[in-house]
Design a protein around this motif. Structure first.
Motif, short mmCIF file in Angstrom:
data_model
loop_
_atom_site.label_atom_id
_atom_site.label_comp_id
_atom_site.label_asym_id
_atom_site.label_seq_id
_atom_site.Cartn_x
_atom_site.Cartn_y
_atom_site.Cartn_z
N ASP A 42 40.78 -51.50 18.18
CA ASP A 42 39.05 -51.66 18.05
C ASP A 42 38.04 -51.14 18.90
OD1 ASP A 42 36.83 -53.26 16.78
OD2 ASP A 42 37.13 -55.01 18.00
N PRO A 43 37.12 -50.86 18.40
CA PRO A 43 37.30 -49.98 16.94
C PRO A 43 37.47 -48.44 16.85
CG PRO A 43 35.85 -49.36 18.71
CD PRO A 43 35.88 -49.63 19.38
N TYR A 56 33.53 -43.80 15.88
CA TYR A 56 34.28 -44.93 15.74
C TYR A 56 33.11 -45.79 14.73
CZ TYR A 56 36.33 -42.82 19.90
OH TYR A 56 36.60 -41.90 20.81
N PRO A 58 34.50 -49.74 12.56
CA PRO A 58 35.11 -51.26 12.19
C PRO A 58 36.33 -50.48 11.45
CG PRO A 58 32.92 -51.33 11.15
CD PRO A 58 32.61 -49.82 12.28
#
Length: 340
Positions: A42-43, A56, A58
Motif C-alpha cells: 500500500d500503495p 503509485y 490505491p
C-alpha cells in the motif's frame, strides 16, 4: 426480401461467447484480485517506466479496471453489434465480433490482473519488476481466445446476393428497387444534397476503442506507440463519420466533411440507380468505407435508406443518406437526360 430469424443455437452461442466468456474471465480475475488484496503493498504500483515502477496508487484503482475494461467494454461492443443487427446475426459479422470481444477482454483482464500478481508479497511496490512479460502473456492469451471463439461460432455462409439487386438475401429489408426518375424541363437545373452522419452509438464505440491504447499507455508507458494508434483511430474516425452526398449535373458526388476522401460517379458511367435499405453489419460488416455483400463498395454511416449506383463496368457504390429516394430519382432523371 425478408430473412429467417437466426437459429436459436446460433443466438445462444453468440451470447455465450460475446457476453459469457468476458463475464467469466472478469469475475475470476476480480475474485483473484480481492483475494490477493491483503498481500499487496500500500500503495500499489500503477505505472511503469523504462527504469521500472514510477507511479503509485490505491489498489482499488487497478481492481476497478478489471470489471470496467474486462467486462463493461466488451459488453458495450457486443450490445452495439446486436442493436445494429436487430434480430439478425449474420455469420461473418457474428464471428468477427465473437472473436474480437473475448480476445479484447482477455488481454485487458490479464494486463490488469498481472500487474497485481507481480506485487504479491512485496512490502514496497517499488520492488516490483517489469510487466513486459505480463503484456506478452496477455497478447498470446488474447490471440488464443480469439481463435477459439472464431471456430466456436457458426460458420454458415451468407446467402448469395440477389441477382437483380445485389442485396444479400440474408439481410432483411436490403432488397433494392429501381428508382423512378425526376424529369426536368428544357433549361431547368436541379441539385440534391444531404449530410449523412453516424449515430451517437457509433461515436461512443470509436471513443471506447480509442481509449484502450490510452489505458495500455498509462499502465505501460514504454508502449508509447499505443498513443499513435489512438491518434490514427481518431483521425480516421473524423474523416469517415460524416459525409455530404450531392446529386447534380456532375453525377453522384460523395465527400467526407473534412474534404477527403472523395467518391464520384459521372452520369455517363451510371448503368442503373436503385434505392436500398442498408443494414451496416449484416451487409457490410460495420460502418465507414466498407466492401459489402455482392462486391458492393459502401459508404455506410447508419442503418436505413441509401442510394445504390451500378456503373457501366458492373461495379456498385452504396451510400446511406436521408431522403435517399429523392436523390436517387433525381440522379436517374439526370442520367436519362444526359443520354437523350
Amino acid at each position: 426480401m425478408t430473412s429467417p430469424r437466426p437459429e436459436p443455437r446460433h443466438r445462444a452461442r453468440f451470447a455465450i461467447v460475446v457476453f459469457g466468456v468476458p463475464a467469466l474471465l472478469g469475475l475470476v480475475a476480480l475474485v483473484l484480485a480481492l483475494v490477493w488484496l491483503p498481500e499487496l503493498p500500500d500503495p500499489v504500483a500503477v505505472h511503469w517506466g523504462t527504469d521500472g515502477v514510477n507511479g503509485y496508487g490505491p489498489a482499488w484503482v487497478t481492481i476497478l479496471l478489471i470489471p470496467v475494461l474486462g467486462i463493461g467494454l466488451p459488453a458495450l461492443l457486443g450490445l452495439i453489434a446486436l442493436t445494429s443487427a436487430g434480430t439478425r446475426l449474420p455469420p461473418v459479422s457474428a464471428r468477427w465480433t465473437g472473436a474480437f470481444v473475448p480476445a479484447l477482454s482477455t488481454f485487458l483482464v490479464v494486463l490488469a490482473t498481472g500487474t497485481l500478481a507481480v506485487q504479491r508479497g512485496l512490502s514496497d511496490a517499488h520492488d516490483a519488476g517489469g510487466i513486459g512479460g505480463v503484456a506478452l502473456v496477455g497478447g498470446v492469451a488474447a490471440v488464443a481466445v480469439g481463435v477459439i471463439a472464431w471456430f466456436a461460432l457458426p460458420a454458415d455462409p451468407l446467402p448469395a446476393p440477389d441477382a437483380a439487386t445485389g442485396a444479400s438475401a440474408g439481410a432483411a429489408g436490403s432488397a433494392g428497387s429501381s428508382s423512378p426518375a425526376i424529369r426536368l424541363g428544357p433549361g431547368e437545373r436541379a441539385a440534391w444534397t444531404a449530410v449523412t452522419s453516424s449515430p451517437p452509438l457509433v461515436v461512443w464505440l470509436i471513443i471506447a476503442v480509442a481509449l484502450v491504447p490510452v489505458v495500455v499507455f498509462l499502465i505501460v508507458p514504454e508502449a508509447w506507440s499505443a498513443m499513435i494508434v489512438t491518434a490514427v483511430i481518431l483521425v480516421i474516425a473524423l474523416c469517415l463519420l460524416s459525409w455530404r452526398v450531392t446529386v447534380d449535373a456532375r453525377g453522384l458526388h460523395v465527400r467526407a466533411l473534412l474534404g477527403v476522401p472523395v467518391f464520384h460517379v459521372a452520369l455517363d458511367e451510371i448503368a442503373a440507380v436503385r434505392t436500398v435499405q442498408v443494414d451496416p453489419l449484416a451487409e457490410f460488416g460495420g460502418w465507414g468505407i466498407r466492401l459489402g455483400t455482392g462486391g458492393r463498395l459502401g459508404i455506410v454511416t447508419r442503418r436505413g435508406p441509401g442510394i445504390e449506383v451500378e456503373r457501366t463496368n458492373g461495379r456498385r457504390l452504396v451510400v446511406t443518406a436521408p431522403d435517399a429516394a429523392t436523390g436517387a430519382a433525381l440522379l436517374t432523371g439526370l442520367r436519362d437526360a444526359a443520354r437523350a
